[in-house]
Design an enzyme around this catalytic site. Structure first.
Site: not given
Length: 482
Positions: A100, A206-207, A330, A382, A386, A405, A407
């Site tokens: 990931c 997400f993107l 990660h 979300m 970042s 990596h 929150a």
């Protein structure tokens, strides 16, 4: 049992649990937390960091990073390195979502350029890139092709038209981890991976379309090609069902090894095997396959992101300079050289929910960035910011070149669904001017920022303790959730 009372302050933001606190600990346990996080952390998470310190061959210390929280065996936000000659390999130190990770794509666009097109961009990306629980990719692999993906990683994607050759320069391991052997990946894992390649998945994946906000280090930002108000895209996803199944398969094997060798483990979820054993070597080769799948996955999503921008913005991706800034893993084990005491040693670094944070000069860093340190990408939750940071010498000295990596989740998804409604979360994001598109209403509630630690505090702790250096902040404009 260890608890918060056992934490001994080393300096601001750094606490140790001495090995003398619990019988069987071979080394101390160290956590990087601000004062508020020390109050919030649960004893179970601290116990997991201490448990890892029991494992054979562990070097220097067991480590918990600023985003640390409870996980399977190893805490998420955990790092441990094991000696090549007498150490162990533990799948729990990687987790179920092998590699990931996150990829950051730059552009030469500004917020003003895309503001009139934001809804169209988000809609097109949502349509183009499959997301959600069990989502399948739009590229339908033949069963014979999956072995090439697992062996060659992002190189396979480039050779099949998904991206540019130069993309590979900016991926960890150049998007293909050596030692991958698809013969050690089960048929079930391959079959789970075949339909899902090129999809985001669900949960915290997400993107995001973002814009660069505050710049903290002008020199490093310039080296990375970042400037204020620039539009960037962050992709966060992993190895989907393929990686999950690889982990599940080898946890069973490791459990058998632990029983056969009568390993004295404080937690069965720390099942492991000696590095030189067949089981450990087969897992490492299968894990490399899972990592290669994830790099391929992000490469394909990046390709469709470029296509979506081309369609909506009416320009080709090259003219918009949609280049990769960097891609980080990660959840992974890496064979690396690190200083332990006065000697350089070969160790197997387990990073679970941890970003590599190599300081200036390391040969593993892309040549373009080598003088300033490796880019570190830390996504927020979300609707929150970042960050881009840089690797440091302090990280090399203290954390085997590792930092946070993300929150870090504080509350469960079931708790979040009870506490937040999808409507109120969506309204709060719309009030900030963020365009949100999600596969289901429930995931909006599950991924509410209130279920996570404050990412601003996490990166501040990483910066203040020196395990990475703040470079730039990125603010969300459009969000796609699985």
């Amino acid at each position: 049992m260890v608890n918060k009372a056992d934490l001994e302050k080393i300096r601001d933001g750094v606490y140790d649990i001495p090995s003398s606190k619990e019988k069987g600990m071979r080394v101390s346990a160290r956590v990087y937390l601000d004062e508020e996080s020390v109050k919030q952390i649960d004893d179970g998470t601290l116990q997991q960091v201490a448990n890892v310190a029991h494992l054979e061959g562990i070097q220097k210390r067991s480590i918990g990073l600023p985003d640390i929280h409870f996980g399977y065996g190893f805490s998420i936000g955990g790092v441990a390195a094991f000696a090549e000659n007498n150490g162990v390999i533990s799948p729990g130190g990687v987790g179920f979502d092998i590699n990931c990770g996150v990829r950051l794509i730059k552009t030469n666009l500004t917020q003003e350029d895309i503001k009139p097109h934001m809804k169209e961009l988000v809609d097109e990306l949502f349509k183009k890139i499959p997301s959600g629980l069990g989502s399948n990719g739009i590229k339908h692999l033949k069963e014979s092709e999956i072995d090439d993906v697992l062996t060659n990683g992002a190189t396979w994607a480039i050779e099949n038209g998904y991206g540019w050759d130069k993309d590979l320069e900016y991926l960890e391991e150049n998007g293909c981890m050596k030692g991958a052997d698809c013969e050690n990946v089960s048929t079930k894992a391959k079959r789970r991976g075949i339909p899902q390649l090129g999809s985001l998945g669900s949960g915290n994946h997400f993107l995001e379309i973002q814009t660069v906000g505050d710049i903290y280090d002008e020199n490093i930002a310039k080296t990375y090609g970042l400037e204020k108000d620039q539009v960037v895209i962050l992709i966060h996803t992993g190895s989907r069902g393929c990686g999950y199944q690889i982990c599940a398969d080898y946890l069973k094997d490791m459990d058998k090894v632990a029983k056969r060798l009568k390993l004295d483990l404080p937690d069965r979820q720390l099942a492991c095997a000696p590095i030189e054993s067949d089981e450990a070597q087969k897992y490492l080769s299968a894990m490399a396959c899972g990592a290669n799948y994830a790099w391929t996955n992000r490469q394909m999503i990046q390709h469709w992101t470029r296509e979506s921008f081309e369609k909506i913005m009416g320009q080709d991706a090259d003219s918009m300079e949609m280049n990769v800034l960097y891609d980080v893993a990660h959840n992974i084990i890496k064979r690396e050289q690190h200083k332990v005491g006065k000697l350089n040693r070969t160790v197997y670094v387990h990073r679970k929910g941890a970003t590599r944070s190599f300081g200036p000069g390391r040969k593993e860093i892309t040549q373009e960035y080598r003088n300033v340190g490796q880019p570190v990408l830390i996504p927020g939750t979300m609707g929150t910011c970042s960050y881009v940071l840089a690797g440091t010498e302090t990280a090399m000295d203290e954390t085997f070149g590792s930092t946070a990596h993300g929150a870090g989740r504080m509350r469960s998804r079931s708790w979040a669904k009870k506490e937040f409604s999808p409507e109120e979360v969506s309204k709060a994001m719309a009030k900030k001017g963020i365009v949100l598109k999600a596969n289901s209403p429930s995931v909006i509630a599950e991924e509410a920022p209130g279920a996570y630690k404050n990412v601003d505090s996490v990166v501040k702790t990483a910066n203040d303790t020196g395990i990475s250096k703040l470079v730039a902040q990125m603010k969300p404009l459009g969000v796609i959730k699985g």
